[in-house]
Design a protein around this motif. Sequence first.
Motif, PDB file in Angstrom:
ATOM      1  N   VAL C 114       0.832  -1.204   0.000  1.00 49.57           N
ATOM      2  CA  VAL C 114       0.000   0.000   0.000  1.00 49.57           C
ATOM      3  C   VAL C 114       0.868   1.257   0.000  1.00 49.57           C
ATOM      4  N   VAL C 115       1.972   1.210   0.740  1.00 49.55           N
ATOM      5  CA  VAL C 115       2.857   2.372   0.772  1.00 49.55           C
ATOM      6  C   VAL C 115       3.500   2.581  -0.592  1.00 49.55           C
ATOM      7  N   ALA C 116       4.041   1.484  -1.149  1.00 48.20           N
ATOM      8  CA  ALA C 116       4.690   1.599  -2.453  1.00 48.20           C
ATOM      9  C   ALA C 116       3.699   2.122  -3.488  1.00 48.20           C
ATOM     10  N   TRP C 117       2.479   1.616  -3.413  1.00 47.81           N
ATOM     11  CA  TRP C 117       1.467   2.066  -4.367  1.00 47.81           C
ATOM     12  C   TRP C 117       1.172   3.549  -4.190  1.00 47.81           C
ATOM     13  N   SER C 118       1.109   3.996  -2.950  1.00 55.84           N
ATOM     14  CA  SER C 118       0.859   5.428  -2.718  1.00 55.84           C
ATOM     15  C   SER C 118       1.987   6.258  -3.299  1.00 55.84           C
ATOM     16  N   ILE C 119       3.219   5.790  -3.085  1.00 59.08           N
ATOM     17  CA  ILE C 119       4.355   6.560  -3.600  1.00 59.08           C
ATOM     18  C   ILE C 119       4.277   6.630  -5.120  1.00 59.08           C
ATOM     19  N   LEU C 120       3.946   5.498  -5.742  1.00 59.41           N
ATOM     20  CA  LEU C 120       3.815   5.498  -7.197  1.00 59.41           C
ATOM     21  C   LEU C 120       2.768   6.521  -7.627  1.00 59.41           C
ATOM     22  N   ASN C 121       1.622   6.529  -6.923  1.00 54.98           N
ATOM     23  CA  ASN C 121       0.567   7.465  -7.284  1.00 54.98           C
ATOM     24  C   ASN C 121       1.007   8.914  -7.122  1.00 54.98           C
ATOM     25  N   LEU C 122       1.689   9.182  -6.010  1.00 51.66           N
ATOM     26  CA  LEU C 122       2.171  10.543  -5.809  1.00 51.66           C
ATOM     27  C   LEU C 122       3.131  10.931  -6.928  1.00 51.66           C
ATOM     28  N   GLY C 123       4.012   9.988  -7.285  1.00 53.73           N
ATOM     29  CA  GLY C 123       4.965  10.266  -8.353  1.00 53.73           C
ATOM     30  C   GLY C 123       4.245  10.568  -9.653  1.00 53.73           C
ATOM     31  N   LEU C 124       3.216   9.771  -9.967  1.00 52.68           N
ATOM     32  CA  LEU C 124       2.495  10.001 -11.216  1.00 52.68           C
ATOM     33  C   LEU C 124       1.766  11.337 -11.188  1.00 52.68           C
ATOM     34  N   LEU C 125       1.209  11.674 -10.008  1.00 53.62           N
ATOM     35  CA  LEU C 125       0.509  12.948  -9.897  1.00 53.62           C
ATOM     36  C   LEU C 125       1.480  14.104 -10.107  1.00 53.62           C
ATOM     37  N   ALA C 126       2.666  13.995  -9.477  1.00 54.22           N
ATOM     38  CA  ALA C 126       3.673  15.046  -9.642  1.00 54.22           C
ATOM     39  C   ALA C 126       4.079  15.139 -11.106  1.00 54.22           C
ATOM     40  N   ALA C 127       4.256  13.968 -11.738  1.00 54.51           N
ATOM     41  CA  ALA C 127       4.638  13.977 -13.151  1.00 54.51           C
ATOM     42  C   ALA C 127       3.555  14.646 -13.977  1.00 54.51           C
ATOM     43  N   GLY C 128       2.286  14.301 -13.684  1.00 54.83           N
ATOM     44  CA  GLY C 128       1.179  14.865 -14.443  1.00 54.83           C
ATOM     45  C   GLY C 128       1.148  16.387 -14.349  1.00 54.83           C
ATOM     46  N   TRP C 129       1.255  16.902 -13.133  1.00 53.84           N
ATOM     47  CA  TRP C 129       1.236  18.357 -12.976  1.00 53.84           C
ATOM     48  C   TRP C 129       2.456  18.992 -13.628  1.00 53.84           C
ATOM     49  N   SER C 130       3.622  18.351 -13.468  1.00 53.26           N
ATOM     50  CA  SER C 130       4.829  18.926 -14.063  1.00 53.26           C
ATOM     51  C   SER C 130       4.715  18.981 -15.577  1.00 53.26           C
ATOM     52  N   LEU C 131       4.023  17.985 -16.141  1.00 55.17           N
ATOM     53  CA  LEU C 131       3.912  17.948 -17.597  1.00 55.17           C
ATOM     54  C   LEU C 131       3.136  19.134 -18.148  1.00 55.17           C
ATOM     55  N   THR C 132       2.414  19.863 -17.278  1.00 54.27           N
ATOM     56  CA  THR C 132       1.706  21.032 -17.795  1.00 54.27           C
ATOM     57  C   THR C 132       2.669  22.193 -17.997  1.00 54.27           C
ATOM     58  N   ASP C 133       3.916  22.026 -17.572  1.00 49.16           N
ATOM     59  CA  ASP C 133       4.907  23.080 -17.786  1.00 49.16           C
ATOM     60  C   ASP C 133       5.639  22.843 -19.098  1.00 49.16           C
TER      61      ASP C 133
END
Lengths: 172, 257, 437
Positions: C114-133
């Motif tokens: 569950v922790v690893a999955w959360s980290i993956l999700n956070l990473g993807l979310l950060a990537a998604g927002w960063s991609l708007t730059d």
Amino acid sequence: MADKSRRGFLRTIFGTWFGIAWTALTASAAGMTLGTIRFLYPNALSEPPSKFKVGFPSDFETGQVDNRFKDQNAWIVRIRDPQLGDIIYALSTTCTHLGCTPNWLEGEQKFKCPCHGSGFKITGVNFEGPAPRPLERWAIRIAEDGQLEVDKSKKFQKELGQWDDPESYVKV
Amino acid sequence: MSVGDFIRNSQVWKSIFRHPAPRDRRNRVVVMLTNVFLHLHPVSVRKSGIALSYTWCMGGLTFFLFLVETVTGVLLMFYYRPTLEHAYNDILALRDVATLGVLRELHRWGAHAMVITIWLHMYRVFLTGSYKPPREFNWGVGVILLVLTLLLSFTGYLLPWDQLAIWAITVGSNMARATPLLGYEGPGAKLLKIGDVELIHSGSDARFLLLGARFVGGETLLRFYVLHCVAIPLAVAMLIAVHFWRVRKDGGISGAL
Amino acid sequence: MHTATQLAHSVQIGLGVFYLFVALMNVGFALYQCYAANNRRQGIVWSLVAGVFLVHSLAYFAGANWIISAGFRDFTTQVMGYYGGQLGPILYTTVSIILFVLFLRYRKFFTEPVVAWSILNLGLLAAGWSLTDDNFRKIITKEDNVPIVMLIFSVGFFTWLPFRRAVLNDERMANGEPPMEKEEEEKVLVWPDLVYTEMIAMIVCTFVLVIWSVLLKAPLEQPATTAKAPNPSKAPWYFLGLQEMLVYYDPWMAGVVLPTMIIIGLIAIPYIDFNQKGNGYYTFVERKFAITTFLFGFIVLWCTLIVLGTFLRGPNWNFFGPFEYWDPHKVLPLNNVNLSDYFWLPLGVTFPEGQGIGGILVREAPGIILVLLYFAALPPLLAKTIMRPFFIKMGFVRFFLLINLFQFMAALPIKMVLRWAFNLKYIIYIPEYFFNI
Ligand code: HEM
Ligand code: FES
């Protein structure tokens, strides 16, 4: 003791027919390997001639870097040197770090290498970035017809104190 | 008689496959022993050794990608000429003129993928401690394979002869110029001289050997082409054979002692 | 340069697809938690997460213009630029080392699914927002950089997996049970068990490769010319760790000696590591030293430096923050000083150019002595003091090989720190013979 063991070694490799045979085989294998490596060094190169003319000294202005001969690996620069006076020299365009071609930035008065950011002053002396030493200068002289002639078969390095060599610049 | 049985009973089929379909235990053993490709494997293996969560199948995928690179590479060779005049345009044509213009992509991305899978393979071999006795030697073979794989990628990088290629290779090969003693800008090279004659200069050093010239140019393109298409793949193929042989001889894929 | 404030249509569609994919991943995980793991609560949590991503997806499909805040972007750029532009690399390296240590220390926590999955999700979310730059997107989606994105995710996954198994195995062994691998000792036939696994792996691999090749064109730039080098000029991505070393060391060290030591060191591993435990199963406790060292080399010194070299090094090999525009005219003072100057200048001693070997040796004496001490005096000292148990167990040759390899590995971080702290250019500076360290 040392003498004995040396004799022992010689006897091993030359003392019996067997020894001689193995020695000969090893030697010829080594010879062939060296020959193969030598084969990989080409003897004839299709490089452009190392000498070329760039025009008359009066074509160059003091404080200017001439970019026209960049394809031939040289910048022609005319400056007023504190010791040597008004001189013209040919700088190699090869960055002394890993061989990229820097660009002359007129505004910042420096050669800046795009690859890892080395900076060189107009004299070719490095002052920033990873380049370990100044750009090299080519031999330059005034040919019989009065034009400047660059000779890339000879180079001059500042850190060896070679920039004082009269072949490395032309005094105007 | 069904069509399947008809085929399986024909003389042609039987001349190729010398045993019935691998449906029972005996024939599942025989199939592994009578097929030159399958017999890279042993007949039976420890269950833990083939679990995906154990090997990640990364060694196998690396090998598969090597085969993909070989096939696509041979196809590309039909259209590519390693000369200053043609190289760049041939690559352009592979994209714009050739039917099925993805072969170059398959080859390039396959190469990148192979670099990733080989790292992961090494990573897993390390993490399962599989380099420990009796597999020390095979780990060493693996390291050489890793170096050769990187060299394969590196020599291939020059072939499109575009700005990306030439400068990556210029920068990369200039490091050879800095080899201690053997490169003309390497430490100590200046000390190697007989009388006044310098032994190591820009026309005799390690980089010159690599490039076949003093600058990255036509000679280099040809040299890298030969290394990329013939010399290194042959070496890799031979070492892969040694590697697989040793996996089996060292007791198969490692497992808990 | 300021970035566009309106996302292009194609970018919106791309982000929509991206978030849809992440949402589906989370639906899958929720279903798994609900039905396979029988954990209702988790199922509900991850369904909610999937919902959040779905909202993102639909919003972008519908033309939303959600962009990462300009204030945040400028803030990161500004922070990275402090300390003469050096704070970027310092922060990057320090943070990756801290994360590395934390991961090893709290591996039990981090490898919880569950922790690893959360980290993956956070990473993807950060990537998604960063991609708007714009700047971030331009670099990430460059064709030759895509493999590195794959590298990040696959190395992440393939670090999680073995550590998860190692944690479980270590617990079992602490309880006196054998590792999981030992439970599956029985032999199975290669046909069908292995050959079918292999075939499926090959099919999946081919499928991925074909999709990748159809979607992404191989790059081809302008025809080669020696007159103009592109800015920045980079080595192929798998060598960017080496290229990063070039910032700190001369080519003969960074390009020849250190890579040679890496190869020798790798081959030597089985002969140095005398620990017979941990052969054929995942474990951490039984091989702490070996695994920590290897991981430090592979993850911190190799992979993260590749990421740094690809994404954060721009024109003139300057460091750029993730959202910073790659301005070729960005000027950073790169005036570094040699150790010999630090030593002799305050003493008022100067050395002329073009002098003989004797003069050079005197000039560089401080650096030469330091390097000799490092390589010749440190290992015996360690053997006598803190590493004495190692020395006794390993014997002379093994021990010195290990320490020497270690010293070469440490050479990079040491020079990094010296550069950052003292602007040190060379420890030994003998350009006359191309001998700079
Ligand atoms: C072209 C490159 C390579 C290919 C095609 C290859 C292929 C394979 C295959 C198919 C296996 C069987 C188990 C598995 O899939 O994990 C294997 C095992 C092994 N490989 Fe590689 N490999 C390559 C490179 C390497 C490298 C770079 C290393 C390490 C530095 C390495 C070290 C080993 C060792 C020690 C084993 C035995 C592992 C065990 O018994 O568990 N190989 N290799
Ligand atoms: S090649 Fe010029 S700075 Fe590296």
